[in-house]
Design a protein around this motif. Structure first.
Motif, PDB file in Angstrom:
ATOM      1  N   GLU A  82       0.835  -1.205   0.000  1.00  0.00           N
ATOM      2  CA  GLU A  82       0.000   0.000   0.000  1.00  0.00           C
ATOM      3  C   GLU A  82       0.868   1.253   0.000  1.00  0.00           C
ATOM      4  O   GLU A  82       0.540   2.252  -0.652  1.00  0.00           O
ATOM      5  N   ASN A  83       1.977   1.207   0.729  1.00  0.00           N
ATOM      6  CA  ASN A  83       2.874   2.366   0.770  1.00  0.00           C
ATOM      7  C   ASN A  83       3.461   2.677  -0.595  1.00  0.00           C
ATOM      8  O   ASN A  83       3.871   3.809  -0.861  1.00  0.00           O
ATOM      9  N   ILE A  84       3.530   1.664  -1.456  1.00  0.00           N
ATOM     10  CA  ILE A  84       4.055   1.854  -2.812  1.00  0.00           C
ATOM     11  C   ILE A  84       2.933   2.149  -3.788  1.00  0.00           C
ATOM     12  O   ILE A  84       3.011   3.063  -4.606  1.00  0.00           O
ATOM     13  N   ALA A  85       1.853   1.363  -3.703  1.00  0.00           N
ATOM     14  CA  ALA A  85       0.797   1.442  -4.711  1.00  0.00           C
ATOM     15  C   ALA A  85      -0.040   2.707  -4.590  1.00  0.00           C
ATOM     16  O   ALA A  85      -0.403   3.312  -5.607  1.00  0.00           O
ATOM     17  N   SER A  86      -0.357   3.119  -3.363  1.00  0.00           N
ATOM     18  CA  SER A  86      -1.246   4.271  -3.198  1.00  0.00           C
ATOM     19  C   SER A  86      -0.665   5.560  -3.791  1.00  0.00           C
ATOM     20  O   SER A  86      -1.376   6.269  -4.520  1.00  0.00           O
ATOM     21  N   PRO A  87       0.611   5.913  -3.512  1.00  0.00           N
ATOM     22  CA  PRO A  87       1.146   7.128  -4.143  1.00  0.00           C
ATOM     23  C   PRO A  87       1.164   7.036  -5.671  1.00  0.00           C
ATOM     24  O   PRO A  87       0.897   8.034  -6.358  1.00  0.00           O
ATOM     25  N   MET A  88       1.480   5.834  -6.214  1.00  0.00           N
ATOM     26  CA  MET A  88       1.484   5.683  -7.672  1.00  0.00           C
ATOM     27  C   MET A  88       0.078   5.863  -8.236  1.00  0.00           C
ATOM     28  O   MET A  88      -0.126   6.563  -9.236  1.00  0.00           O
ATOM     29  N   LEU A  89      -0.917   5.239  -7.591  1.00  0.00           N
ATOM     30  CA  LEU A  89      -2.300   5.380  -8.040  1.00  0.00           C
ATOM     31  C   LEU A  89      -2.758   6.827  -7.921  1.00  0.00           C
ATOM     32  O   LEU A  89      -3.430   7.351  -8.822  1.00  0.00           O
ATOM     33  N   ALA A  90      -2.374   7.482  -6.830  1.00  0.00           N
ATOM     34  CA  ALA A  90      -2.750   8.889  -6.652  1.00  0.00           C
ATOM     35  C   ALA A  90      -2.150   9.761  -7.751  1.00  0.00           C
ATOM     36  O   ALA A  90      -2.819  10.654  -8.288  1.00  0.00           O
ATOM     37  N   ALA A  91      -0.894   9.495  -8.101  1.00  0.00           N
ATOM     38  CA  ALA A  91      -0.239  10.277  -9.153  1.00  0.00           C
ATOM     39  C   ALA A  91      -0.966  10.109 -10.491  1.00  0.00           C
ATOM     40  O   ALA A  91      -1.166  11.084 -11.238  1.00  0.00           O
ATOM     41  N   LEU A  92      -1.366   8.880 -10.800  1.00  0.00           N
ATOM     42  CA  LEU A  92      -2.089   8.629 -12.051  1.00  0.00           C
ATOM     43  C   LEU A  92      -3.450   9.338 -12.048  1.00  0.00           C
ATOM     44  O   LEU A  92      -3.850   9.952 -13.050  1.00  0.00           O
ATOM     45  N   LEU A  93      -4.156   9.277 -10.941  1.00  0.00           N
ATOM     46  CA  LEU A  93      -5.473   9.898 -10.866  1.00  0.00           C
ATOM     47  C   LEU A  93      -5.384  11.424 -10.906  1.00  0.00           C
ATOM     48  O   LEU A  93      -6.234  12.090 -11.503  1.00  0.00           O
ATOM     49  N   LEU A  94      -4.333  11.978 -10.254  1.00  0.00           N
ATOM     50  CA  LEU A  94      -4.191  13.436 -10.237  1.00  0.00           C
ATOM     51  C   LEU A  94      -3.884  13.995 -11.625  1.00  0.00           C
ATOM     52  O   LEU A  94      -4.059  15.199 -11.863  1.00  0.00           O
ATOM     53  N   ALA A  95      -3.440  13.141 -12.538  1.00  0.00           N
ATOM     54  CA  ALA A  95      -3.185  13.598 -13.912  1.00  0.00           C
ATOM     55  C   ALA A  95      -4.490  13.889 -14.650  1.00  0.00           C
ATOM     56  O   ALA A  95      -4.488  14.618 -15.652  1.00  0.00           O
ATOM     57  N   VAL A  96      -5.603  13.334 -14.162  1.00  0.00           N
ATOM     58  CA  VAL A  96      -6.863  13.500 -14.886  1.00  0.00           C
ATOM     59  C   VAL A  96      -7.977  14.077 -14.018  1.00  0.00           C
ATOM     60  O   VAL A  96      -9.092  14.288 -14.503  1.00  0.00           O
TER      61      VAL A  96
END
Length: 439
Positions: free
Chosen positions: A147-161
């Motif tokens: 979760e410590n790895i996946a959540s920031p990556m998912l957040a970065a992808l979502l913040l792009a859109v």
């Protein structure tokens, strides 16, 4: 390790944990951006207050929630708490004042303080076999690290859109999905314990915890883990950005090294714990953290900090950190009757976070006031002293079954069966208010 997922009930509970963690991770990213939006340059102060509120809620609410967890339907309680968390997350995008954030975060973390120990206490009832439960603990540790790895990556992808406020909707979806997964299975509920007063129920978990030698040792090891973990989580940004002059991507890789060490340990521990008892594994993990912090302090003091050395150090700290925390559920499972486990897991939740409540500000103050060498040295010293305390509190001989004499009960008591001296699997309860050696 994945074999335990064949159990449908556990599989759904594990999935509930994963989606709730992802939702929490999205909220963490969004909360930082919300704080900056509301407070500007004072965002750090706002977030510091938020984390303090979180820890106060964890320490204060968990024992109270644990006192009542065995008096209500466990599935209904978990679902209700997930829905409360989803409701709070749904309100966060609409706040306009900092004080509103504080109130909502207290409600959210209070619900989490009740949910997490109850959830953790359910797993040993779903998986009563110790070997399978050990693998479940390792999977849980992996879930936290991923979760410590996946959540920031998912957040970065979502913040792009989308805007950051939309991330809170992802949190709502995570908690709602967790509730749906819990609803989809039947959960075992232990038989209710005998009626007790509010004070007795509220303090029962902590009294059992502090009366059990192996758990006093666990508390000391929790302090060791909190000391080393606080050094990583609080001061990595200073070491990477200020001391080394590197950018945000190197900070991400530095924290990834810590998570990777924790994941490696979680993968290895089931096989290790099949052959080695908990005490040497956990003490060894704490010792690895102490040696690593002292070695890094020596490196910084003599030739200065080098990024590859920091990466290696955080990898080893992560290994030791997971070796301490992952087996803790096994100790809690062994140390109470099923009906007392929610209270005992709540006590562990509260007491372990009390350790973090101390080490978080201590770590930041030491780094700010005295620099990295002092911070590393003092926190290593605190962790080392905690190991000494753990070795003193937790005897090397720690059998589950004790032969003991009851001078505290009349000879005609049903528990005695006509003889004061007997042997059985020993936990602290009404008939055994103190440890076996003290009866």
């Amino acid at each position: 390790m994945l074999e335990v997922l064949a159990d449908r009930t556990y599989r759904h509970l594990f999935a509930a944990q994963v989606v709730a963690l992802l939702g929490t991770g999205l909220a963490t990213v969004a909360l930082g951006l919300l704080a900056y939006d509301l407070a500007g340059d004072n965002a750090g102060l706002v977030l510091g207050t938020v984390f303090t509120i979180k820890m106060v809620a964890y320490v204060g609410i968990a024992p109270i929630a644990g006192a009542f967890a065995n008096r209500v339907n466990r599935r209904a309680l978990l679902v209700a708490l997930d829905l409360v968390r989803a409701g709070v997350a749904l309100c966060l995008p609409f706040v306009t004042e900092v004080w509103q954030v504080y109130i909502l975060i207290f409600l959210l973390q209070s619900a989490s303080a009740a949910f997490t120990p109850t959830f953790q206490a359910t797993i040993p009832d779903v998986l009563p076999d110790e070997a399978r439960y050990t693998r479940a603990l390792s999977l849980s540790r992996l879930a936290y690290d991923l979760e410590n790895i996946a959540s920031p990556m998912l957040a970065a992808l979502l913040l792009a859109v989308m805007s950051y406020n939309s991330l809170f909707l992802g949190t709502v979806v995570g908690f709602a999905a967790s509730a749906a997964l819990v609803v989809s299975v039947l959960l075992p509920s232990p038989k209710p314990s005998q009626p007790r007063g509010i004070y007795d129920r509220t303090t029962r978990g902590i009294r059992i915890y502090l009366a059990t030698p192996r758990l006093r040792g666990l508390l000391a090891l929790n302090m060791a883990a909190a000391a080393a973990g606080a050094m990583v989580l609080v001061n990595s940004i200073v070491l990477v950005r200020s001391t080394l002059g590197l950018d945000a991507s190197e900070l991400a890789w530095t924290l990834f090294a810590f998570g990777a060490g924790s994941m490696i340990a979680a993968l290895l521990l089931p096989r290790v714990l099949d052959k080695v008892s908990d005490r040497p594994v956990m003490v060894g993990g704490a010792a690895l953290m102490v040696v690593t912090l002292l070695g890094l302090a020596t490196e910084v003091a003599t030739i200065g900090l080098v990024w590859p050395v920091l990466l290696s150090a955080w990898l080893f700290v992560g290994l030791g950190y997971s070796a301490v925390l992952t087996p803790s559920g096994r100790l809690l499972r062994r140390s109470a009757h099923a009906e007392d486990r929610p209270a005992l897991f709540a006590a562990q939740f509260a007491l372990s976070h009390a350790c973090w409540l101390l080490t978080y500000p201590l770590s930041g103050w030491l780094m700010t006031r005295f620099g990295p060498v002092a911070a590393l040295g003092v926190l290593a010293g605190l962790a080392g002293a905690s190991i000494v305390a753990a070795l003193r509190f937790w005897p090397s001989e720690d059998p589950e079954t004790f032969e003991h004499t009851h001078d505290n009960l009349p000879l005609d008591h049903p528990h005695l069966h006509g003889t004061r001296r007997h042997a059985h699997s020993f936990v602290v309860d009404e008939e055994h208010p103190r440890w076996a050696s003290q009866l």
